[in-house]
Design a protein around this motif. Sequence first.
Motif, short mmCIF file in Angstrom:
data_model
loop_
_atom_site.label_atom_id
_atom_site.label_comp_id
_atom_site.label_asym_id
_atom_site.label_seq_id
_atom_site.Cartn_x
_atom_site.Cartn_y
_atom_site.Cartn_z
N GLY A 18 0.83 -1.20 0.00
CA GLY A 18 0.00 0.00 0.00
C GLY A 18 0.86 1.25 0.00
O GLY A 18 2.06 1.21 0.26
N ARG A 19 0.24 2.36 -0.31
CA ARG A 19 0.97 3.62 -0.45
C ARG A 19 1.63 4.06 0.86
O ARG A 19 2.77 4.50 0.87
CB ARG A 19 0.05 4.72 -0.98
N LEU A 62 6.93 -0.18 -9.23
CA LEU A 62 6.36 0.13 -7.91
C LEU A 62 5.08 0.93 -8.07
O LEU A 62 4.09 0.70 -7.37
CB LEU A 62 7.36 0.90 -7.06
N GLN A 63 5.06 1.87 -9.00
CA GLN A 63 3.87 2.69 -9.21
C GLN A 63 2.71 1.83 -9.69
O GLN A 63 1.57 2.02 -9.25
CB GLN A 63 4.16 3.82 -10.20
N ASP A 67 -0.75 1.47 -7.69
CA ASP A 67 -2.02 1.77 -8.36
C ASP A 67 -2.97 0.57 -8.30
O ASP A 67 -4.15 0.73 -8.03
CB ASP A 67 -1.78 2.18 -9.81
N ASN A 68 -2.45 -0.64 -8.57
CA ASN A 68 -3.28 -1.84 -8.50
C ASN A 68 -3.80 -2.09 -7.10
O ASN A 68 -4.95 -2.47 -6.90
CB ASN A 68 -2.51 -3.06 -9.00
N HIS A 69 -2.95 -1.87 -6.10
CA HIS A 69 -3.35 -2.02 -4.70
C HIS A 69 -4.49 -1.06 -4.38
O HIS A 69 -5.50 -1.45 -3.80
CB HIS A 69 -2.16 -1.77 -3.78
N ASN A 75 -12.31 -0.96 -4.88
CA ASN A 75 -13.37 -1.83 -5.41
C ASN A 75 -13.80 -2.88 -4.40
O ASN A 75 -14.53 -3.80 -4.72
CB ASN A 75 -12.89 -2.52 -6.69
N HIS A 76 -13.30 -2.80 -3.17
CA HIS A 76 -13.64 -3.72 -2.07
C HIS A 76 -13.27 -5.15 -2.37
O HIS A 76 -13.83 -6.07 -1.83
CB HIS A 76 -15.13 -3.64 -1.71
#
Length: 91
Positions: A18-19, A62-63, A67-69, A75-76
């Motif tokens: 996560g970010r 990494l980006q 972004d996918n995470h 989208n839960h």
Amino acid sequence: MKWLLENNVKKLIIKDIGRNPYNLAKQNNFEFFYAGDERIETFEILEKIKTSKLEKLTQEKLQVILDNHNDSFRNHSHPHTHTNKKSLIFI
């Protein structure tokens, strides 16, 4: 993350991140390595470490992971839980 810093861990092998954890790790000069998109066993990762075949992540990759995470979380369909801490590998 505090535990990692206290124990001088500076390399992370990830499939997803996560970010916020990423930003904290980046601020502390962590190196990131990619476990791959597919399921991988611990012994396979250890073998990749021994043979220097573990991919160091570029900023671009990494980006994509970040972004996918974030998309999965929005989208839960968050693909992982935060309770299974046995899936971490520290080097």
